[in-house]
Design a protein around this motif. Structure first.
Motif, short mmCIF file in Angstrom:
data_model
loop_
_atom_site.label_atom_id
_atom_site.label_comp_id
_atom_site.label_asym_id
_atom_site.label_seq_id
_atom_site.Cartn_x
_atom_site.Cartn_y
_atom_site.Cartn_z
N ILE A 775 2.16 19.80 -3.11
CA ILE A 775 1.03 18.88 -3.01
C ILE A 775 1.30 17.63 -3.85
N GLY A 776 1.80 17.85 -5.05
CA GLY A 776 2.12 16.73 -5.93
C GLY A 776 3.20 15.84 -5.35
N GLU A 777 4.20 16.42 -4.69
CA GLU A 777 5.28 15.63 -4.10
C GLU A 777 4.75 14.75 -2.97
N VAL A 778 3.81 15.28 -2.19
CA VAL A 778 3.19 14.47 -1.14
C VAL A 778 2.47 13.27 -1.77
N GLY A 779 1.78 13.51 -2.89
CA GLY A 779 1.12 12.42 -3.60
C GLY A 779 2.10 11.34 -4.03
N GLU A 780 3.25 11.75 -4.53
CA GLU A 780 4.27 10.79 -4.96
C GLU A 780 4.78 9.96 -3.78
N ILE A 781 5.01 10.63 -2.64
CA ILE A 781 5.49 9.93 -1.44
C ILE A 781 4.46 8.89 -1.00
N CYS A 782 3.19 9.27 -1.03
CA CYS A 782 2.12 8.38 -0.58
C CYS A 782 1.95 7.20 -1.54
N ALA A 783 2.11 7.46 -2.80
CA ALA A 783 1.96 6.38 -3.79
C ALA A 783 2.98 5.27 -3.55
N LYS A 784 4.18 5.63 -3.11
CA LYS A 784 5.23 4.65 -2.86
C LYS A 784 5.00 3.90 -1.55
N ALA A 785 4.32 4.53 -0.59
CA ALA A 785 4.26 3.98 0.76
C ALA A 785 2.99 3.20 1.06
N PHE A 786 1.84 3.62 0.52
CA PHE A 786 0.56 3.07 0.94
C PHE A 786 0.03 2.01 -0.01
N SER A 787 -0.70 1.07 0.58
CA SER A 787 -1.40 0.07 -0.23
C SER A 787 -2.76 0.57 -0.68
N THR A 788 -3.40 1.33 0.19
CA THR A 788 -4.69 1.94 -0.11
C THR A 788 -4.65 3.39 0.33
N ILE A 789 -5.24 4.26 -0.48
CA ILE A 789 -5.22 5.69 -0.18
C ILE A 789 -6.64 6.25 -0.23
N TYR A 790 -6.98 7.03 0.79
CA TYR A 790 -8.23 7.80 0.81
C TYR A 790 -7.83 9.28 0.79
N ILE A 791 -8.24 9.96 -0.25
CA ILE A 791 -7.89 11.38 -0.38
C ILE A 791 -9.06 12.21 0.14
N LYS A 792 -8.77 13.02 1.16
CA LYS A 792 -9.80 13.90 1.73
C LYS A 792 -9.36 15.34 1.51
N GLU A 793 -10.16 16.29 1.99
CA GLU A 793 -9.83 17.70 1.78
C GLU A 793 -10.17 18.50 3.02
#
Length: 883
Positions: A775-793
């Protein structure tokens, strides 16, 4: 000690390609005590079960288990061997088993082979109980335990007729599956499958079965067609029975109007007193009785299968032979000790009953059950020779006269039975019945096969072979093409593309996918249906002409495969998804599970393997059938090595997909002409297309059809819903995808970046059963790629607390230096997507990694429609709201 769970695997599974039972036990206080430390345990066990001396165990030789026992082994291991030994005592040839520590310090997993599921489960329970009792220092009542197990074995075992058909089908490689605990069996798959219950097939109509059970109606049909039958009529009272007998003349026969197995039948009745007693017996089994003329002669059963005589037996009534010492009752008891006799149909012969009918026969001959017959005196105990009432049989298949065969076949056809037991009474079956005043007495649907398979005298007839020949005549298939697709990512797209292309051949395709079960264009069951039960639903549909089965990790682990062998097994790729679940902790563990799909492939089938995958060589070593490798490049070393040896391969060369076999290569299509690759930009769908082409090539689908399939399968919500679906919203775009692991996120983001949007906006989430590190690795990938992030569940938290997964993602994103003002936690998936759309700026590409596709699609379509109708708020339409 206690049992925590019991589960049976009836098909091929990760433990064995044979059916096995898995028992999870907690050894509790015995978890660190081996058998050498339990006083007297070994001696008591071996004394009770000396058959354990024959167990090889891991030492690979007879007596190996006893050595392990004396050295000291844990009680879970003993339970495994005892479960096998108990089944062996009951007559089952089972050998495979293993016991392993599942969870420190005391929980063990016990695996052992079975043949009879209900009996196998009971043997496991009994073995655990016996071991527990012995460990506590007491001795169990083994005779009582074995008695109960024998009863369970008999109750749930297939009868001789069904067992013979089952084994013959297996011998020929025909998939055969028992449905429930009765005698109903499915042979074959899809449009070619047949259902058989004992010797009754699915071709027998209700009307045909009703006619066969109505003995009087059967006689009329035969008589009207000039087939000799005994004259007689139906009686509803004792007086009317006597009246009929006086009209046709004694001797007569009385039998139930719609009985079977010879129950309630009395032969050679010579007076009214005997007739009334016979009536009282027959009326117990039916609403009326038939009184008909007694035909003198021998009782023959002619088995007709598919318009031919398959076997003939002379049935003889049960009898005992006197020794001048024992009474009739004692002689019956002695005969019933014969190992060939059982309580019902489980043995070649049935035990003789001294019931009212037998006592009446004895009385008619001046005897009773206490009569002591002289040495050599034959005492007949029944008038009829039904095997189910203790009779015996002599095989005389080679003796029947062609005329009698013709009459029997004609009779079966008149009633409409494909399998029929024709009862003929005549002095000699080798003489035409029109010369002996013989007659057909009755015709039976679902005739028993025991007398032909296990005759008391004469050569057995392989009637099961004739039945299989009738069900599947030469040249008629018994199964449909089956493709099984597994892997970490790309399973659904590959499955759909294969199914789509096969449908272009005019085939009705059955598919199991994460979005539902499909038969043709119709979804018959929505939801994630990628397990063995779903596969069984597809393969048991007579509509289905080809099956493409998405086969997921969870179903393989928990229940095994839902089919026997596939024509093609496909592994798209393997990455570290689902680790930490169900005992799968490493990539190698996961590869082992997935490899079952390519192990369970027909010898002349194909295993399709991704040569670019790190586990490719491992898979090649486990694969069955022929191997087809696929790769996104023509320079892959493993692929080149395979092709050099004459192997088959599918790869990309100069932006074209190529099929190669040995030195021959054929270009299929440019990647630009394959819509799901988005002009060759989408790497993962190039991979999926290559896998699909490999499977289709293995099925001998023409290149023309393959090309058409690739060209017409689109990456939209109609052809491939929820997989890289891209929607043009006017001044921005939305992509919906089911990325739910690290590799999936990487693939989607890699593709999105190639589209060169102004900004990438992510609506992200992860399943709760993934490792925190994943889960943390996905967060790292997204942090590098996206300008804006919406985290849902996800709605299905999979064991997590609400907000827990979202928090892990948030922390990971922030730790990578992502600005807090550009990340929002909105737990509702729908609300997160709506917010992202409302805050979209010109040139944005919003990527939604959804849990549920349909709600997300409805939101996108609603906003798209509003955009087209200019109904969005002015601020949103101008793209001026804050990100």
């Amino acid at each position: 000690m206690k049992i925590l769970s019991i589960q049976s695997f009836c098909g091929r599974n990760i433990f064995s390609h044979k059916p096995v039972i898995k028992i999870i036990v907690d050894l509790e206080e015995f978890h660190d005590i081996d058998t050498s430390k339990i006083d007297g345990f070994n001696d008591r066990l071996i004394k009770l079960f000396p058959g354990l001396y024959q167990h090889h165990c891991s030492l690979g030789r007879e007596g190996g288990f006893i050595e392990r026992l004396k050295e000291g082994t844990y009680l879970s291991h003993v339970t495994e061997h005892l479960a096998l030994e108990l089944q062996s005592i009951l007559g089952y040839d089972v050998y495979f088993g293993k016991a392993r520590l599942k969870e420190e310090p005391s929980v063990y997993q016990i695996i052992y082979e079975f043949m009879n599921e209900r009996c196998g489960i009971d043997c496991g329970k009994a073995a655990f109980g016996i071991v527990s009792t012995l460990a506590s220092g007491t001795v169990p009542d083994v005779d009582a335990i074995l008695g109960n197990l024998k009863k369970a074995s008999t109750e749930y075992e297939l009868g001789p007729s069904s067992r013979a058909i089952f084994e013959e089908a297996k011998r020929r490689g025909i998939p055969v599956m028992r449905i429930g605990n009765e005698s109903l069996m499915q042979l074959g798959y899809g449009k070619y499958l047949r259902l058989v219950e004992a010797s009754l097939t699915d071709a027998t109509s209700c009307i045909t079965a009703d006619i066969a059970s109505n003995k009087h109606l059967t006689k009329k049909i035969l008589s009207d067609n000039m087939i000799p039958v005994p004259c007689g009529d139906v009686a509803y009272t004792p007086d009317s029975a006597v009246s009929i007998a006086e009209e046709i003349g004694y001797p007569v026969v009385v039998k139930p109007f719609d009985g079977n197995q010879g129950k309630g039948v009395t032969l050679n009745i010579t007076n009214a007193e005997q007739l009334r007693k016979a009536y009282d017996e027959a009326i117990k089994y039916s609403k009326a009785v038939i009184v008909e003329k007694y035909i003198k002669g021998k009782d023959y059963r002619i088995l007709v299968v598919g318009g031919k005589v398959s076997a003939v037996s002379e049935r003889r009534p049960p009898c005992v032979v006197g020794d001048g010492i024992h009474s009739v009752k004692e002689l019956v008891d002695i005969e019933n000790m014969n190992e060939l006799r059982g309580d019902d149909h489980e043995k070649p012969l049935t035990k003789i009953l001294l019931d009212n009918v037998a006592l009446q026969v004895l009385a008619r001959n001046g005897m009773d059950e206490n009569y002591v017959p002289a040495p050599g005196q034959v005492v007949t105990l029944r008038d009829n020779g039904n095997i189910s009432t203790g009779g015996t049989a002599r095989s005389c298949t080679e003796e029947i006269h062609p005329y009698n065969s013709m009459i029997a076949v004609k009779a079966a056809k008149l009633i409409g039975l494909d399998i029929a037991g024709v009862d003929m009474t005549t002095e000699d079956i080798s003489v035409p019945i029109n010369e002996t005043n013989g007659a057909i007495i009755e015709i039976n649907a679902a005739p028993g096969l025991r007398m032909h398979i296990f005759p008391t005298e004469g050569k057995p007839d392989n009637v099961a072979s004739d039945i299989i020949d009738m069900l599947f005549p030469k040249g008629r298939p018994y199964t449909i093409p089956i493709v099984s697709v597994t892997g970490t990512n790309g399973k659904t797209t590959t499955t759909r593309l294969i199914g789509h292309t096969l449908s272009l051949k005019g085939l009705k395709v059955g598919m199991t996918t994460t979005s539902g079960i499909y038969v043709g264009d119709k979804c018959i069951l929505e939801g994630d249906n990628t397990g063995p039960i779903s596969a069984g639903i597809v393969l048991s549909s007579k509509e289905v002409e080809a099956a493409v089965l998405e086969t997921a990790r969870g179903g393989i682990i928990k229940r095994g495969l839902g089919y026997d062998l596939a024509d093609v097994g496909v592994i798209t790729n393997i990455s570290d998804d689902h680790l930490g679940l169900d005992g799968i902790n490493t990539l190698e563990d996961l590869a082992f599970v997935k490899s079952l799909v390519i192990e369970a492939v027909k010898p002349d089938g194909h295993s399709v393997i991704n040569a670019d995958d790190a586990m490719a060589r491992y898979f090649m070593n486990r694969a069955s059938g022929n191997i087809i490798l696929f790769s996104k490049t023509d320079s892959n070393p493993l692929l080149l090595e395979h092709v050099k040896k004459g192997g088959k391969a599918v790869y990309v060369r100069e932006n074209k997909m190529v099929i190669s076999e040995g030195n021959k290569g054929m270009a299929i299509l440019s990647l630009e002409d394959v819509p799901i690759t988005y002009g060759g930009k989408l790497e993962c769908n190039i991979e999926n297309a290559l896998a699909a082409v490999s499977a289709l090539y293995a099925l001998n689908v023409s290149v023309t059809v393959i090309r058409k399939g690739l060209r017409t399968f689109r990456p939209d919500a109609d052809s491939n819903p929820g997989r890289m679906n891209l929607f043009n919203m006017g001044y921005f775009s939305v992509m919906l995808d089911y990325g739910h692991n690290v590799a999936g996120y990487r693939a989607v983001i890699d593709f999105a970046e190639k589209l060169q949007p102004e900004r990438l906006v992510g609506v992200i989430g992860m399943p709760g059963d993934r490792l925190d590190s994943s889960i943390g690795e996905v967060g790292e990938i997204c942090a590098k790629a996206f300008s804006t992030i919406y985290i849902k569940e996800d709605r299905d938290l999979r064991g997590r607390r609400q907000g827990e997964v979202a928090q892990i993602l948030y922390n990971s994103v922030i730790e990578k230096g992502f600005k807090k003002e550009n990340v929002n936690i909105i737990l509702s998936e729908e609300e997160a997507l709506e917010t992202a759309i409302l805050n979209a700026k010109p040139g944005d590409l919003i990527i939604m990694f959804y849990e549920q596709f349909e709600p997300a699609l409805r939101i996108v379509e609603k906003f798209k429609q509003e955009m087209e109708q200019n109904l969005l708020p002015a601020a949103a339409a101008a793209g001026n709201t804050a990100g």
